[in-house]
Write a protein that holds these residues in place. Structure first.
Motif, mmCIF file in Angstrom:
data_model
loop_
_atom_site.group_PDB
_atom_site.id
_atom_site.type_symbol
_atom_site.label_atom_id
_atom_site.label_comp_id
_atom_site.label_asym_id
_atom_site.label_seq_id
_atom_site.Cartn_x
_atom_site.Cartn_y
_atom_site.Cartn_z
ATOM 1 N N ILE A 56 6.524 9.792 -0.799
ATOM 2 C CA ILE A 56 5.545 8.704 -0.798
ATOM 3 C C ILE A 56 5.907 7.674 0.262
ATOM 4 O O ILE A 56 7.069 7.248 0.360
ATOM 5 N N PRO A 58 -0.483 7.607 -5.858
ATOM 6 C CA PRO A 58 0.930 7.574 -5.449
ATOM 7 C C PRO A 58 1.612 6.297 -5.929
ATOM 8 O O PRO A 58 1.077 5.198 -5.781
ATOM 9 N N GLN A 105 0.836 -1.201 0.000
ATOM 10 C CA GLN A 105 0.000 0.000 0.000
ATOM 11 C C GLN A 105 0.876 1.259 0.000
ATOM 12 O O GLN A 105 1.879 1.326 0.712
ATOM 13 N N THR A 106 0.478 2.243 -0.813
ATOM 14 C CA THR A 106 1.224 3.507 -0.900
ATOM 15 C C THR A 106 0.307 4.680 -0.567
ATOM 16 O O THR A 106 -0.914 4.627 -0.772
ATOM 17 N N SER A 107 0.911 5.749 -0.063
ATOM 18 C CA SER A 107 0.159 6.976 0.233
ATOM 19 C C SER A 107 1.121 8.153 0.212
ATOM 20 O O SER A 107 2.337 7.986 0.408
ATOM 21 N N TYR A 108 0.575 9.352 -0.049
ATOM 22 C CA TYR A 108 1.403 10.553 -0.011
ATOM 23 C C TYR A 108 1.704 10.913 1.432
ATOM 24 O O TYR A 108 0.839 10.822 2.304
ATOM 25 N N ARG A 109 2.925 11.337 1.678
ATOM 26 C CA ARG A 109 3.286 11.771 3.032
ATOM 27 C C ARG A 109 2.545 13.064 3.394
ATOM 28 O O ARG A 109 2.234 13.289 4.568
ATOM 29 N N PRO A 162 -0.907 14.657 2.736
ATOM 30 C CA PRO A 162 -2.222 14.329 2.170
ATOM 31 C C PRO A 162 -2.760 15.440 1.275
ATOM 32 O O PRO A 162 -2.359 16.603 1.362
ATOM 33 N N GLU A 179 3.809 1.010 2.761
ATOM 34 C CA GLU A 179 3.701 0.100 3.899
ATOM 35 C C GLU A 179 4.563 -1.138 3.678
ATOM 36 O O GLU A 179 4.724 -1.607 2.554
#
Length: 436
Positions: free
Chosen positions: A193, A123, A111-115, A117, A196
């Motif tokens: 980015i 991302p 899983q990826t996400s922007y640091r 938001p 997890e």
């Protein structure tokens, strides 16, 4: 809005994971075929250590070992599930490698996400690099939406890739610029980015992201038949435990319990690493020669059955099939107290021609005492079988009409090399008719 706390690279794993296709080693050349990839890796690590606070051993990971079968070694698995950035090294060989396709899938499952938001777009922590040029139509679907060529890369990077820039001293400044830009891009993605940590157990079920048309790999042009002659649970060799067998001979596991997967998967994985397209099937002595090299994986316990021994004897007498012979030997097998020389003697008594031919070529027949040794020695037999096939394969005439024979002509029916005024005699004309 406050940015998320940056990941601790030392805790999560290497900053980047370099995914590349191993080039098979030529037996006649001891040079490391991946030497230039390793140079790129060292250069990237040096830049990233200067651009970040990572420790010396945490800048990147590059797998230097030719992998065996279906196994993921612990260091590779931990690095792939813990790295910040995935760097695939694009080349024609990369997109026909099932291992590279599985690495792509394994990283993509994280899983990826922007640091910070609220940013637009999905991302992605995949940062491709061009090793050697790849035509757009050769890119699999998973790679087509990822930009890997930008306006700042320059024409030489597009035409030659990093490999070409590294090989030519006149392109040294282009190589240095391209590597620095790649390192900068890796750090930008790693700092913006969050990815997890993945599950190492999921790697063993990862599918090849590059498969096409319902799971068919693009052909590499070299096919290797891997035939398996082994017992089954319904027809156990005398005195043998059923734990080593399945419903077909393809489920044979001679290195059980240390290696619980079928040996044909290990052999097929090694064949792919050697740039072959494996064609795995149960052994049938009635099958004719394959359209490529062949290797036979033989369960020596079959030699104790008179019917199987007779069939294998017919196979041994067939000189048209220059098949590599491989007999796994497990020193930890509780059903067997024979040593390697004893196993070799038993096999040679049943298949003298094939064992003698391989021995003269310096290629072992009995591979053991464990799966790791098998994996290290199996490529030598494959290379020998391929060389034997090429040495004896009949020449194939391409389909269609042959092009006209090239002749030097002055345009008036007279050969251009004939002296002016030379009159062709009947003998010359007869020779030309024979050449047509």
């Amino acid at each position: 809005m406050q940015p998320a706390e940056p990941m601790a690279a030392d805790d999560a794993g290497p900053y980047f994971f370099l995914s590349y296709a191993h080039v098979p080693r030529d037996e006649s050349d001891e040079t490391d075929p991946d030497l230039w990839v390793h140079r790129l890796f060292r250069d990237l690590c040096g830049h990233i250590r200067n651009m970040t606070t990572v420790s010396a051993g945490s800048a990147g990971f590059m797998d230097r070992k030719m992998r065996a079968g279906q196994r993921w070694n612990d260091e590779l698995a931990d690095s792939l599930v813990g790295c910040r950035v995935f760097v695939p090294l694009y080349s024609p060989r990369y997109f026909v490698s099932s291992w590279c396709g599985k690495e792509w899938t394994a990283f993509g499952q994280r899983q990826t996400s922007y640091r910070i938001p609220g940013q637009r777009g999905l991302p992605s922590a995949v940062v491709p690099a061009l090793w050697t040029p790849v035509p757009d139509h050769r890119l699999p679907e998973c790679a087509q939406g990822i930009q890997y060529l930008g306006p700042d890369h320059g024409e030489r990077y597009r035409r030659f890739g990093l490999y070409g820039l590294a090989k030519l001293s006149s392109f040294r400044s282009d190589y240095q610029k391209a590597v620095l830009m790649l390192a900068r891009r890796i750090v930008d993605v790693g700092e913006s980015i969050a990815v997890e940590r993945g599950d190492p157990a999921a790697l063993h079920t990862a599918q090849d992201a590059f498969t096409r048309d319902g799971g068919t790999l693009p052909a590499t042009g070299r096919r290797l038949r891997i035939s398996v002659a082994a017992g089954t649970r319904r027809r156990l060799p005398e005195g043998r435990s059923p734990a080593y067998y399945g419903s077909t001979s393809l489920e044979w596991r001679p290195y059980h319990p240390a290696a619980p997967h079928p040996l044909r998967k290990v052999a097929a994985g090694i064949a792919e690493q050697l740039d072959f397209q494996p064609d795995v099937r149960e052994f049938d002595h009635a099958h004719g020669p394959s359209e490529g090299p062949e290797v036979l994986l033989l369960d020596r316990w079959l030699l104790r059955d008179p019917e199987h021994r007779a069939l294998l004897g017919e196979f041994d007498a067939d000189d048209h099939r220059r098949t590599g012979l491989v007999v796994p030997w497990n020193a930890a097998d509780p059903d067997d107290d024979a040593d390697e020389p004893g196993v070799a003697a038993e096999v040679e008594s049943a298949l003298p021609r094939r064992t003698s031919r391989q021995r003269q070529a310096g290629r072992p027949t009995v591979l053991g005492p464990d799966e790791r040794s098998f994996s290290e020695q199996f490529p030598r037999v494959v290379h020998w079988a391929a060389a034997e096939y090429l040495r004896r394969a009949p020449a194939r005439v391409p389909p269609g009409e042959a092009p006209p024979r090239f002749r030097l002509s002055a345009g008036n029916g007279q050969d251009s090399w004939s002296p002016q005024g030379h009159r062709r005699d009947a003998g010359e004309e007869d020779r030309d008719e024979q050449l047509r």
